[in-house]
Scaffold this motif. Sequence first.
Motif, PDB file in Angstrom:
ATOM      1  N   ASP A   1       0.810  -1.231   0.000  1.00  0.00           N
ATOM      2  CA  ASP A   1       0.000   0.000   0.000  1.00  0.00           C
ATOM      3  C   ASP A   1       0.843   1.280   0.000  1.00  0.00           C
ATOM      4  O   ASP A   1       0.371   2.328   0.448  1.00  0.00           O
ATOM      5  CB  ASP A   1      -0.955   0.005   1.204  1.00  0.00           C
ATOM      6  CG  ASP A   1      -1.868  -1.209   1.207  1.00  0.00           C
ATOM      7  OD1 ASP A   1      -2.381  -1.554   0.129  1.00  0.00           O
ATOM      8  OD2 ASP A   1      -2.047  -1.822   2.276  1.00  0.00           O
ATOM      9  N   THR A   2       2.055   1.213  -0.507  1.00  0.00           N
ATOM     10  CA  THR A   2       2.915   2.389  -0.650  1.00  0.00           C
ATOM     11  C   THR A   2       3.357   2.465  -2.110  1.00  0.00           C
ATOM     12  O   THR A   2       3.786   1.446  -2.666  1.00  0.00           O
ATOM     13  CB  THR A   2       4.157   2.285   0.250  1.00  0.00           C
ATOM     14  OG1 THR A   2       3.735   2.193   1.613  1.00  0.00           O
ATOM     15  CG2 THR A   2       5.060   3.502   0.084  1.00  0.00           C
ATOM     16  N   PRO A   3       3.253   3.626  -2.767  1.00  0.00           N
ATOM     17  CA  PRO A   3       3.710   3.727  -4.161  1.00  0.00           C
ATOM     18  C   PRO A   3       5.146   3.219  -4.296  1.00  0.00           C
ATOM     19  O   PRO A   3       6.001   3.493  -3.448  1.00  0.00           O
ATOM     20  CB  PRO A   3       3.606   5.225  -4.456  1.00  0.00           C
ATOM     21  CG  PRO A   3       2.550   5.715  -3.516  1.00  0.00           C
ATOM     22  CD  PRO A   3       2.706   4.892  -2.265  1.00  0.00           C
TER      23      PRO A   3
ATOM     24  N   ALA B   1       8.019   5.448  -3.794  1.00  0.00           N
ATOM     25  CA  ALA B   1       8.297   5.923  -2.436  1.00  0.00           C
ATOM     26  C   ALA B   1       8.976   4.857  -1.571  1.00  0.00           C
ATOM     27  O   ALA B   1       9.417   5.159  -0.466  1.00  0.00           O
ATOM     28  CB  ALA B   1       6.999   6.371  -1.761  1.00  0.00           C
ATOM     29  N   LEU B   2       9.049   3.638  -2.070  1.00  0.00           N
ATOM     30  CA  LEU B   2       9.703   2.580  -1.315  1.00  0.00           C
ATOM     31  C   LEU B   2      11.225   2.675  -1.478  1.00  0.00           C
ATOM     32  O   LEU B   2      11.716   2.926  -2.577  1.00  0.00           O
ATOM     33  CB  LEU B   2       9.241   1.201  -1.798  1.00  0.00           C
ATOM     34  CG  LEU B   2       7.810   0.773  -1.454  1.00  0.00           C
ATOM     35  CD1 LEU B   2       7.490  -0.557  -2.133  1.00  0.00           C
ATOM     36  CD2 LEU B   2       7.632   0.647   0.057  1.00  0.00           C
TER      37      LEU B   2
ATOM     38  N   THR C   1       3.842   4.825  -9.529  1.00  0.00           N
ATOM     39  CA  THR C   1       2.689   5.200  -8.710  1.00  0.00           C
ATOM     40  C   THR C   1       1.873   3.994  -8.247  1.00  0.00           C
ATOM     41  O   THR C   1       0.976   4.148  -7.417  1.00  0.00           O
ATOM     42  CB  THR C   1       1.777   6.144  -9.508  1.00  0.00           C
ATOM     43  OG1 THR C   1       1.438   5.518 -10.763  1.00  0.00           O
ATOM     44  CG2 THR C   1       2.474   7.472  -9.777  1.00  0.00           C
TER      45      THR C   1
ATOM     46  N   CYS D   1       0.978   0.437  -6.306  1.00  0.00           N
ATOM     47  CA  CYS D   1       1.270  -0.117  -4.979  1.00  0.00           C
ATOM     48  C   CYS D   1       1.123  -1.632  -5.002  1.00  0.00           C
ATOM     49  O   CYS D   1       0.340  -2.178  -5.792  1.00  0.00           O
ATOM     50  CB  CYS D   1       0.307   0.441  -3.928  1.00  0.00           C
ATOM     51  SG  CYS D   1       0.316   2.224  -3.750  1.00  0.00           S
TER      52      CYS D   1
ATOM     53  N   LYS E   1      -0.306  -4.966  -3.249  1.00  0.00           N
ATOM     54  CA  LYS E   1      -1.489  -5.243  -2.432  1.00  0.00           C
ATOM     55  C   LYS E   1      -1.430  -6.673  -1.889  1.00  0.00           C
ATOM     56  O   LYS E   1      -0.809  -7.555  -2.483  1.00  0.00           O
ATOM     57  CB  LYS E   1      -2.757  -5.070  -3.271  1.00  0.00           C
ATOM     58  CG  LYS E   1      -2.945  -3.673  -3.863  1.00  0.00           C
ATOM     59  CD  LYS E   1      -3.312  -2.657  -2.798  1.00  0.00           C
ATOM     60  CE  LYS E   1      -3.635  -1.305  -3.413  1.00  0.00           C
ATOM     61  NZ  LYS E   1      -3.958  -0.300  -2.372  1.00  0.00           N
TER      62      LYS E   1
END
Length: 471
Positions: A398-400, A403-404, A427, A429, A431
């Motif tokens: 649940d993080t783009p 951004a990881l 963008t 994520c 799941k």
Amino acid sequence: MNITIVGCGKFGSTLAERLSGEAYDITVIDTDLNKLRRVTDNYDVIGYSGNGTSFKSLEEAGIAHTDVLIAVTGRDEVNLLCCVVAKKGNPKITTIARVRDITYYQERSYLQQSLGISMIINPEMTAATEIARLLRTPNAIDISTFAKGRAELLTFNLEGRNPLIDLPLTRMNAKLGTDILVVAVERSSQAIIPRGNFVFQAGDKVSIAGSPRSTARFFQKIGLSKGQVENVFIVGGGEIGYYLAAQLCETNLSVKILEADAARCEELSELLSDAMVIQGSSVNRDTLMEEGLEDAHAVVSLTNMDEENMMLSIFASTCNPSAKLVTKVRRMPFTEVLKRLNLGSVICPKEITAQHIVQFIRAMQNSRGSNVETLYRILDNKIEALEFRLQAPSAVLDTPLQALPLRDDLLISTIIRGGHTFNPRGTDCLKLGDSVVVVTSHSGLKDITDILRTPERSPLPGMRRGEEAGR
């Protein structure tokens, strides 16, 4: 995990090499001190001189604390007995036996159930199945499948007037109208996970990822869409040739086998009523041409001589350039030389079998807490492609992706979600419930969280992650 390998022949040595690279604790057992010394000198394993069918030998080698025993001696009966004795000494142990005899192999379900053997593998059958899979996709020289076939990783050679040559990676999908991710490229013996500014060159060996439909469309766009293979010319009627012909005949392909030994030809004729069996030499040019080598859709070289197989494939490439070529080799000491030859898909049975066993052991780890579903090594084992099944809450969910803090030697190539396969963007994520294909130049990933960079993992220069890939 503690693994014991009984038998230090060529296949046992290959297994020791592959598994020691996986950071397992490996013990090898053999009665031949020279073979034992050769393996222990070359790989990070412990050697024990003894008989794998002796309970005393297994006990002294630590069978009570062994998780997996793999019996790969030259005799089927010895391998089966090793597994039985090991199971008596450690009922929780997982046992794997190499079995070549067709009678034993056909009864493998009974043997596994009655003797408590976890896996029985036949190298010749395994190699034949791999060749049959390659013939179903003649454009590729190597194919790896994930999520029960919903995602593919295919490798092909970039040559001729291919439109990819001199094209930057960032412009590829826009120019071709495709949705494919280039996950790795081998150039001048170096394996690269390319950045967006990467430019393709003639001679590159390219690996792509996507759904079967998208990869097929990609091959059409770059002019590599060979027609379906309808007839196959097999040279060499050994065990692999027999297993392959049987599989191909079941799919209604036209199969011709050229075999030098008259007695073997008679045997094959009785076993394979739907195949044409011809007695003749693979080094006789006139015989090859008279029997239709230049008209075959695929030529598979399976004699017992590596040099003969290579020469045959080279000859086939000159008189039948459009044919799908498959070349069997038993030894691969001169990998760089093989790459310069037009041999098509090069098959090494012991390597294929070793990979299947490694995948089986990885699946065991999955049931014990690791979530690696499938593992393949591509581009001469320089790159790993792993399938993770996300079955529990994790820091990566649940993080783009952009951004990881992904490791710089790693690429998330494919996500399979609800039966839908797609190549993710920055963008997107991850799941819960996803299957995720990860490509990396480093081995040893066991959990999905291993894709994240930590202070102890310094990034490697020249690699990429997430949105830097130019997707």
